[in-house]
Scaffold this active site. Structure first.
Site, short mmCIF file in Angstrom:
data_model
loop_
_atom_site.label_atom_id
_atom_site.label_comp_id
_atom_site.label_asym_id
_atom_site.label_seq_id
_atom_site.Cartn_x
_atom_site.Cartn_y
_atom_site.Cartn_z
N THR A 34 0.83 -1.10 0.03
CA THR A 34 -0.06 0.20 -0.04
C THR A 34 0.92 1.32 -0.06
OG1 THR A 34 0.08 0.17 2.43
CG2 THR A 34 -1.50 -1.25 1.34
N ASP A 133 -1.02 -0.40 21.77
CA ASP A 133 -1.77 -0.07 23.08
C ASP A 133 -3.02 0.83 22.96
OD1 ASP A 133 -0.80 2.21 21.94
OD2 ASP A 133 0.32 2.74 23.90
N GLU A 134 -3.44 1.26 21.67
CA GLU A 134 -4.58 2.06 21.39
C GLU A 134 -5.69 1.27 21.61
OE1 GLU A 134 -4.21 4.74 18.23
OE2 GLU A 134 -2.24 4.87 18.33
N TYR A 158 -9.46 3.12 13.69
CA TYR A 158 -8.14 2.55 13.73
C TYR A 158 -8.14 1.43 14.93
CZ TYR A 158 -3.14 1.13 15.02
OH TYR A 158 -1.92 0.64 15.17
N SER A 159 -8.24 1.85 16.32
CA SER A 159 -7.96 1.16 17.35
C SER A 159 -9.13 0.24 17.29
CB SER A 159 -7.88 2.15 18.51
OG SER A 159 -9.05 2.77 18.76
N LYS A 162 -7.96 -2.71 15.25
CA LYS A 162 -7.08 -3.62 15.73
C LYS A 162 -7.62 -4.53 16.96
CE LYS A 162 -3.34 -3.67 15.07
NZ LYS A 162 -2.63 -4.69 14.32
N ASN A 188 5.73 3.60 18.31
CA ASN A 188 7.13 3.55 17.77
C ASN A 188 7.72 4.93 16.91
OD1 ASN A 188 7.57 -0.10 16.93
ND2 ASN A 188 6.24 0.98 18.50
N LEU A 198 3.57 11.69 13.62
CA LEU A 198 4.37 12.71 14.35
C LEU A 198 5.67 13.05 14.13
CD1 LEU A 198 3.48 15.49 16.00
CD2 LEU A 198 4.21 13.91 17.93
P1 NAD Z 1 2.97 0.58 8.44
O1 NAD Z 1 1.53 1.29 7.91
O2 NAD Z 1 4.06 1.51 8.24
O3 NAD Z 1 3.02 -0.75 7.70
C1 NAD Z 1 2.04 -1.62 7.37
C2 NAD Z 1 2.36 -2.65 6.38
O4 NAD Z 1 1.49 -3.43 5.97
C3 NAD Z 1 2.73 -1.69 4.82
O5 NAD Z 1 3.66 -2.24 4.29
C4 NAD Z 1 1.28 -2.20 4.16
O6 NAD Z 1 2.04 -2.04 2.65
C5 NAD Z 1 1.23 -3.54 4.56
N1 NAD Z 1 -0.35 -3.92 4.23
C6 NAD Z 1 -1.25 -2.86 4.62
N2 NAD Z 1 -2.57 -3.78 4.13
C7 NAD Z 1 -2.00 -5.19 3.88
C8 NAD Z 1 -2.92 -6.21 3.21
N3 NAD Z 1 -4.14 -6.32 3.32
N4 NAD Z 1 -1.98 -7.23 3.14
C9 NAD Z 1 -0.65 -7.41 3.15
N5 NAD Z 1 0.01 -6.26 3.57
C10 NAD Z 1 -0.66 -5.10 3.95
O7 NAD Z 1 2.60 0.06 9.83
P2 NAD Z 1 3.53 0.13 10.94
O8 NAD Z 1 3.79 1.19 11.92
O9 NAD Z 1 4.75 -0.55 10.45
O10 NAD Z 1 2.71 -1.17 12.02
C11 NAD Z 1 3.02 -2.65 12.03
C12 NAD Z 1 2.04 -3.20 12.87
O11 NAD Z 1 2.44 -2.56 14.22
C13 NAD Z 1 0.57 -2.94 12.67
O12 NAD Z 1 -0.17 -3.83 13.10
C14 NAD Z 1 0.11 -1.74 13.76
O13 NAD Z 1 -1.18 -1.76 14.32
C15 NAD Z 1 1.06 -2.37 14.87
N6 NAD Z 1 1.70 -0.99 15.93
C16 NAD Z 1 2.40 0.02 15.22
C17 NAD Z 1 2.75 1.00 16.17
C18 NAD Z 1 3.39 2.23 15.67
O14 NAD Z 1 3.59 3.22 16.26
N7 NAD Z 1 3.69 2.38 14.20
C19 NAD Z 1 2.59 0.82 17.51
C20 NAD Z 1 2.06 -0.62 17.98
C21 NAD Z 1 1.48 -1.21 17.15
P1 TYD Z 2 0.63 9.50 15.36
O1 TYD Z 2 2.06 9.54 15.14
O2 TYD Z 2 -0.38 10.05 14.42
O3 TYD Z 2 0.20 8.27 16.38
P2 TYD Z 2 -1.17 8.13 17.28
O4 TYD Z 2 -2.03 8.75 16.78
O5 TYD Z 2 -1.13 6.42 16.74
O6 TYD Z 2 -0.54 7.99 18.93
O7 TYD Z 2 0.43 10.62 16.57
C1 TYD Z 2 1.09 10.94 17.78
C2 TYD Z 2 0.56 12.03 18.37
O8 TYD Z 2 0.86 13.36 17.81
C3 TYD Z 2 -0.94 12.23 18.50
O9 TYD Z 2 -1.39 12.52 20.06
C4 TYD Z 2 -1.51 13.00 17.50
C5 TYD Z 2 -0.37 13.79 17.25
N1 TYD Z 2 0.00 14.60 15.99
C6 TYD Z 2 -0.01 15.91 15.96
O10 TYD Z 2 -0.11 16.77 16.94
N2 TYD Z 2 0.27 16.61 14.67
C7 TYD Z 2 0.15 15.79 13.61
O11 TYD Z 2 0.48 16.31 12.42
C8 TYD Z 2 0.17 14.38 13.67
C9 TYD Z 2 0.29 13.41 12.59
C10 TYD Z 2 0.05 13.78 15.10
#
Ligand code: NAD
Ligand code: TYD
Length: 353
Positions: A34, A133-134, A158-159, A162, A188, A198
């Site tokens: 994607t 955690d969301e 989203y949450s 999940k 992360n 962010l």
């Molecule tokens: P991301 O959006 O960067 O990557 C998601 C990946 O999944 C992309 O490569 C996308 O192409 C692929 N994808 C999407 N839909 C798909 C499908 N239907 N089939 C196959 N591939 C598909 O997300 P991320 O930040 O790397 O997060 C990875 C996982 O970790 C997610 O499940 C997310 O909920 C979880 N997570 C993320 C964070 C964070 O801070 N980023 C924190 C906690 C948990």
């Molecule tokens: P984000 O990185 O989207 O993660 P999550 O919403 O999953 O925690 O956002 C982190 C925090 O930053 C969240 O409280 C929303 C805030 N935020 C801004 O203030 N400005 C921005 O442009 C974005 C993308 C997020």
């Protein structure tokens, strides 16, 4: 071998690269590519025969079944998801499709794969579902951090999706005996982070002389974890986690958004000062708050540290410096992933280009 889904995304690509650096075990990687999936993040593994990349959807049960039968993995780790809260507010449909329907189809394919395995392979097999955690909802200041037994109270599309996927994973263990593990991690940051979230958005906008958008009052709190610490926790849970259990993963790094953005600015002021001598903090801009914005997330990772001995290696200070330096050293990656589709999103979300 092991099999990952979503391994071209932010966390998945970090996991794949580290896996290849740490072990000889091959890894198959299914990703739909994607807007959030970028093969450039896996460029250093492109010629590595231990890494097999397949473009496809976790919701394509026929494809997933065929890949499982071909590669016979000892473990499957599901990173694939739609992951951006703001996008889920603008349009939840894709979130329902991938996070709920996709996880369901993946579970069905896994059930078919797991059932006839010989006993030895069966007892070694694990399915690890990567979650957030969301799902626990929002905390007030002073509330205890989330534990694994907190009730699920997801607030965003989203949450909620999940949370639904976590429930399906739990049910497939309870009902069909699938050997599952679930991890719920905090926010992360690190290399290969798509600049819609962010921290990378602020690094990218700061360098481009654009506004750094702070939603609402900027006092929302997140618990930040360096991505490679998340990957080490996943490896540890895969290795030693109790089947059917959930593990919270967090960095003990609770910070307000304003603190995070100001920290990014002051490090950039050191590493790459603006030509006019002003701080990047002068680009901070308060914008309209996110709908239903969760006020605070915080993780209690005691179970993971007490039962499995995991600790993060990075503090926020060390991790954020590495992250900013990585972005400065990889401007081409940022440029390549921020082409067409990204610009379209920025226009829609912030009304700018
Ligand atoms: P991301 O959006 O960067 O990557 C998601 C990946 O999944 C992309 O490569 C996308 O192409 C692929 N994808 C999407 N839909 C798909 C499908 N239907 N089939 C196959 N591939 C598909 O997300 P991320 O930040 O790397 O997060 C990875 C996982 O970790 C997610 O499940 C997310 O909920 C979880 N997570 C993320 C964070 C964070 O801070 N980023 C924190 C906690 C948990
Ligand atoms: P984000 O990185 O989207 O993660 P999550 O919403 O999953 O925690 O956002 C982190 C925090 O930053 C969240 O409280 C929303 C805030 N935020 C801004 O203030 N400005 C921005 O442009 C974005 C993308 C997020």
């Amino acid at each position: 071998m092991i099999f990952v889904t979503g391994g071209a995304g932010f966390i998945g690509s970090n996991f794949v690269l580290e896996w290849l650096a740490r072990t000889d075990e091959p890894i198959a990687n299914l990703d739909k590519l994607t807007y959030a999936g970028n093969l450039q993040s896996l460029a250093s593994a492109a010629n590595d025969p231990r890494h097999v990349f397949v473009k496809g959807d976790i919701g394509d049960a026929e494809l997933v079944g065929r890949l499982l039968a071909t590669y016979r993995p000892r473990a499957v780790i599901n990173f694939a998801a739609e992951s951006h809260v703001d996008r889920s507010i603008h349009g939840p449909e894709e979130f329902i499709q991938t996070n709920i329907v996709g996880t369901f189809r993946l579970l069905e394919a896994l059930r078919d794969y797991y059932r006839p395995l010989p006993d030895a392979e069966k007892s070694a097999f694990r399915f690890l579902h990567v979650s957030t955690d969301e799902v626990y909802g929002s905390l007030e200041r002073g509330d205890a951090p989330f534990r694994e037994d907190n009730p699920y109270q997801p607030n965003s599309p989203y949450s909620a999706t999940k949370a639904a996927s976590d429930h399906l994973v739990r049910a497939y263990h309870h009902t069909y005996g699938l050997p599952v593990l679930t991890t719920n991690c905090s926010n992360n940051y690190g290399p290969y982070h798509f600049p819609e979230k962010l921290i990378p958005l602020c690094i990218h906008n700061a360098l481009a002389g654009k506004p750094l958008p702070i939603y609402g009052d900027g006092e929302q709190i997140r618990d930040w974890l360096y991505v490679q610490d998340h990957c080490s926790a996943i490896r540890r849970v895969l290795e030693a986690g109790q089947i059917g259990e959930c593990y919270n993963i967090g960095g003990w790094n609770e910070l307000t958004n304003l603190t995070v953005v100001n920290t990014v600015c002051s490090i950039l002021d050191d590493l790459k000062p603006r030509d006019d001598g002003l701080s990047y903090a002068s680009q901070l801009t308060f914008v309209e708050d996110r709908l239903g914005h969760d006020r605070r997330y915080a993780i209690d990772a005691t179970k993971l540290s007490a039962d499995l001995g995991w600790r993060p290696s990075e503090t926020f200070d060390t991790g954020i410096r590495k992250t900013i330096q990585w972005n400065l050293d990889n401007l081409d990656w940022v440029k390549n992933v921020t082409s067409g589709a990204y610009q379209h999103w920025v226009d829609k979300q912030y009304g700018t280009s």
